[in-house]
Design a protein around this motif. Structure first.
Motif, PDB file in Angstrom:
ATOM      1  N   TRP A   1       0.361  -5.862   5.805  1.00  0.00           N
ATOM      2  CA  TRP A   1      -0.425  -4.645   5.994  1.00  0.00           C
ATOM      3  C   TRP A   1      -1.803  -4.973   6.528  1.00  0.00           C
ATOM      4  CZ3 TRP A   1      -4.153  -6.070   2.673  1.00  0.00           C
ATOM      5  CH2 TRP A   1      -3.768  -6.904   1.608  1.00  0.00           C
TER       6      TRP A   1
ATOM      7  N   PRO B   1       0.831  -1.202   0.000  1.00  0.00           N
ATOM      8  CA  PRO B   1       0.000   0.000   0.000  1.00  0.00           C
ATOM      9  C   PRO B   1       0.866   1.252   0.000  1.00  0.00           C
ATOM     10  CG  PRO B   1      -0.948  -1.600   1.462  1.00  0.00           C
ATOM     11  CD  PRO B   1       0.331  -2.201   0.965  1.00  0.00           C
ATOM     12  N   GLY B   2       0.542   2.183  -0.857  1.00  0.00           N
ATOM     13  CA  GLY B   2       1.308   3.414  -0.977  1.00  0.00           C
ATOM     14  C   GLY B   2       2.283   3.385  -2.137  1.00  0.00           C
TER      15      GLY B   2
ATOM     16  N   PRO C   1      -3.413   3.136  -0.088  1.00  0.00           N
ATOM     17  CA  PRO C   1      -2.630   3.307   1.146  1.00  0.00           C
ATOM     18  C   PRO C   1      -3.402   2.850   2.383  1.00  0.00           C
ATOM     19  CG  PRO C   1      -2.669   5.314  -0.190  1.00  0.00           C
ATOM     20  CD  PRO C   1      -3.729   4.413  -0.726  1.00  0.00           C
TER      21      PRO C   1
END
Lengths: 131, 131
Positions: A130, A32-33, A78
DNA sequence: TAACTGTTATACTATATATATAACAGTTAT
DNA sequence: ATAACTGTTATATATATAGTATAACAGTTA
């Protein structure tokens, strides 16, 4: 990004693209990101059309895998990938059902089937993950 | 024969037909040696074209689910359905792989996934079965 | 200013899906 | 023998999907 397109595949190019990006996320190769190439960049790298990439991106966006900012470009969500809802679970069951029936007819046991699924899960990782 | 065609489905008609016949065999509703309607009969019953039925039948024949005798008509393979070979197992893995990856990203655990598969296997039966 | 970004629009080709007829060759029942 | 079936093959048409090719717009960034 390690994307490999097979022009001879029965799967459409945009589907292969989608699946490989999702697989990269599942293997924790992309987090994510992280940013993804622009539609033009990726299309040029893969030797395919910009609209084909855009179609894959649009569907990934709609499923919450990526966000597309007009300015910041394309980014893996994200906030993390949205959890499966009941509708997704039902669609998963609809896809799985004919696979199970056909496998059963061909003598593949429940045990062998679930062992295969476990093997595939085992190839994914959640280390430093995550979720 | 309880076939239900959904014209609004994303799946082509011949695929729906194929899957439902395979499901009938897996549920032991249809057994090896049992006859199937002729292409014209089934097409008329379902309100679809004869070629659409024929396409489904041809694919089922090629996979060994049915035999088509010019005289005797269409019959579920009396020898039973051919067991899965290595090629089939590889194709099964190729189909399952993106499903597992996507499910994993969406927070579906290995346990939930395999439990779903077990449930689907449990809906099939081998009582008085042919394998 | 120049080079990029996602997005939208249009046009074209190729393939897949489904239908509509028609015909052929071979059974089967009357 | 005739009629009614069987699977199979061929041709034609309509529609949808997949993929490509250009072009342009509005906005950002160097």
């Amino acid at each position: 990004m390690f994307i490999n397109i097979d022009l001879q595949s029965d799967d459409p190019i945009y589907t292969q693209l989608k699946n490989q990006i999702i697989a990269s996320i599942a293997r924790n190769e992309m987090r994510p990101g992280d940013g993804l190439p622009s539609v033009r960049r990726l299309a040029a790298d893969l030797g395919i059309n910009l609209h084909t990439v855009n179609k894959a991106y649009q569907q990934l966006k709609q499923q919450g895998f990526i966000l597309i900012h007009r300015q910041k470009g394309v980014v893996i969500n994200p906030e993390g990938i949205p959890a499966a809802d009941e509708q997704y679970r039902e669609s998963l069951e609809r896809v799985l059902s004919p696979l199970v029936a056909e496998s059963f007819c061909k003598g593949i046991t429940e045990k062998e089937f679930t062992t295969l699924c476990q093997k595939l899960f085992g190839q994914l990782t959640n280390e430093g993950g995550w979720r």
